[in-house]
Scaffold this active site. Structure first.
Site, PDB file in Angstrom:
ATOM      1  N   CYS A   8       0.871  -1.192   0.000  1.00 40.04           N
ATOM      2  CA  CYS A   8       0.000   0.000   0.000  1.00 40.04           C
ATOM      3  C   CYS A   8       0.900   1.233   0.000  1.00 40.04           C
ATOM      4  O   CYS A   8       2.051   1.150  -0.438  1.00 40.04           O
ATOM      5  CB  CYS A   8      -0.979  -0.028   1.174  1.00 40.04           C
ATOM      6  SG  CYS A   8      -0.224   0.040   2.805  1.00 40.04           S
ATOM      7  N   ARG A  14      -3.426  -0.417   5.519  1.00 33.64           N
ATOM      8  CA  ARG A  14      -4.046  -1.486   4.728  1.00 33.64           C
ATOM      9  C   ARG A  14      -3.170  -2.731   4.589  1.00 33.64           C
ATOM     10  O   ARG A  14      -3.618  -3.847   4.894  1.00 33.64           O
ATOM     11  CB  ARG A  14      -4.423  -0.953   3.328  1.00 33.64           C
ATOM     12  CG  ARG A  14      -5.564   0.013   3.346  1.00 33.64           C
ATOM     13  CD  ARG A  14      -5.660   0.800   2.057  1.00 33.64           C
ATOM     14  NE  ARG A  14      -4.558   1.745   1.916  1.00 33.64           N
ATOM     15  CZ  ARG A  14      -4.394   2.582   0.905  1.00 33.64           C
ATOM     16  NH1 ARG A  14      -5.273   2.562  -0.094  1.00 33.64           N
ATOM     17  NH2 ARG A  14      -3.386   3.425   0.876  1.00 33.64           N
ATOM     18  N   ASP A 119      -9.572  -7.798 -20.218  1.00 34.38           N
ATOM     19  CA  ASP A 119      -9.465  -6.332 -20.366  1.00 34.38           C
ATOM     20  C   ASP A 119      -8.270  -5.787 -19.589  1.00 34.38           C
ATOM     21  O   ASP A 119      -7.528  -4.927 -20.073  1.00 34.38           O
ATOM     22  CB  ASP A 119     -10.738  -5.648 -19.831  1.00 34.38           C
ATOM     23  CG  ASP A 119     -11.871  -5.653 -20.848  1.00 34.38           C
ATOM     24  OD1 ASP A 119     -11.640  -6.100 -21.988  1.00 34.38           O
ATOM     25  OD2 ASP A 119     -12.987  -5.208 -20.491  1.00 34.38           O
TER      26      ASP A 119
END
Ligand SMILES: N[C@@H](Cc1ccc(OP(=O)(O)O)cc1)C(=O)O
Length: 197
Positions: A8, A14, A119
């Site tokens: 992070c 986090r 994608d």
């Protein structure tokens, strides 16, 4: 043994929560996982934030770590690098382009829609192409730029928001979000069904 590195910004909120949660799950389920965490914009030795510690304590998860600035040693050590946001992933790949095949955002790695996976792979290839062309003084073609924008628009957000400076409740929400991904991560790595909670 699988070596997983969570990343992070500050490595005080986090990624230390993710690290502690996965280490605890690995211990409870006897899974062969080693976990570390690091920050893309931090210094070594900062304590884990008080709220993050409180949230972990509330889940009966021990935490005794301190921050580590990301470096080639931890990136090379890892089999899998999981970042909290796309920004962290880009930052990391600009510094360590060789890590491209093992670096993902946590939510991207644990989601299962194949069309989204395709994608994302195409988008990452376009960004890599762009950085290479920029380094040589070039640019993307208009078609490539349009395609990049189209992919950016339709890929869902995979960021786990920064709770830094927020309330304990914000840290709890953040921890819940990370915990959900952690169950999916274990299911993906070891074929176990995610825990219902
Ligand atoms: N904002 C902090 C740095 C920071 C940013 C985010 C942060 O949270 P996390 O550890 O989840 O990236 C922690 C620290 C600063 O101004 O120094």
């Amino acid at each position: 043994m699988k070596r997983i590195l969570f990343v992070c910004t500050g490595n005080t909120c986090r990624s230390p929560m993710a690290e502690a949660m996965l280490r605890e799950q690995a211990r409870l389920r006897s899974l062969p996982i080693e976990v570390r965490s690091a920050g893309v914009s931090t210094v070594d030795g900062l304590p884990v934030s008080e709220h993050a510690r409180a949230v972990l304590r509330g889940r009966s998860i021990p935490d005794d770590g301190s921050s580590t600035a990301i470096g080639s040693d931890s990136v090379e050590w890892a089999d899998l690098v999981l970042t909290m946001t796309t920004g962290h992933k880009r930052h990391l790949l600009q510094r360590f382009p060789n890590a491209i095949d093992k670096t993902f955002t946590l939510k991207e790695y644990t989601q299962t829609d194949e069309s989204v996976v395709a994608d994302i792979a195409e988008l990452e290839a376009l960004y890599t192409e762009w950085h290479m062309k920029q380094a040589l003084g070039g640019q993307l073609s208009p078609e490539e730029r349009n395609r990049l924008l189209e992919l950016e628009r339709r890929i869902p957000g995979f960021d786990i928001a920064d709770p830094f400076g927020g309330s304990l409740e914000m840290y709890r929400i953040c921890a819940d979000e990370i915990a959900q991904s952690m169950d999916k991560l274990i299911a993906k790595l070891y074929g176990e069904s995610p825990k219902a909670d």
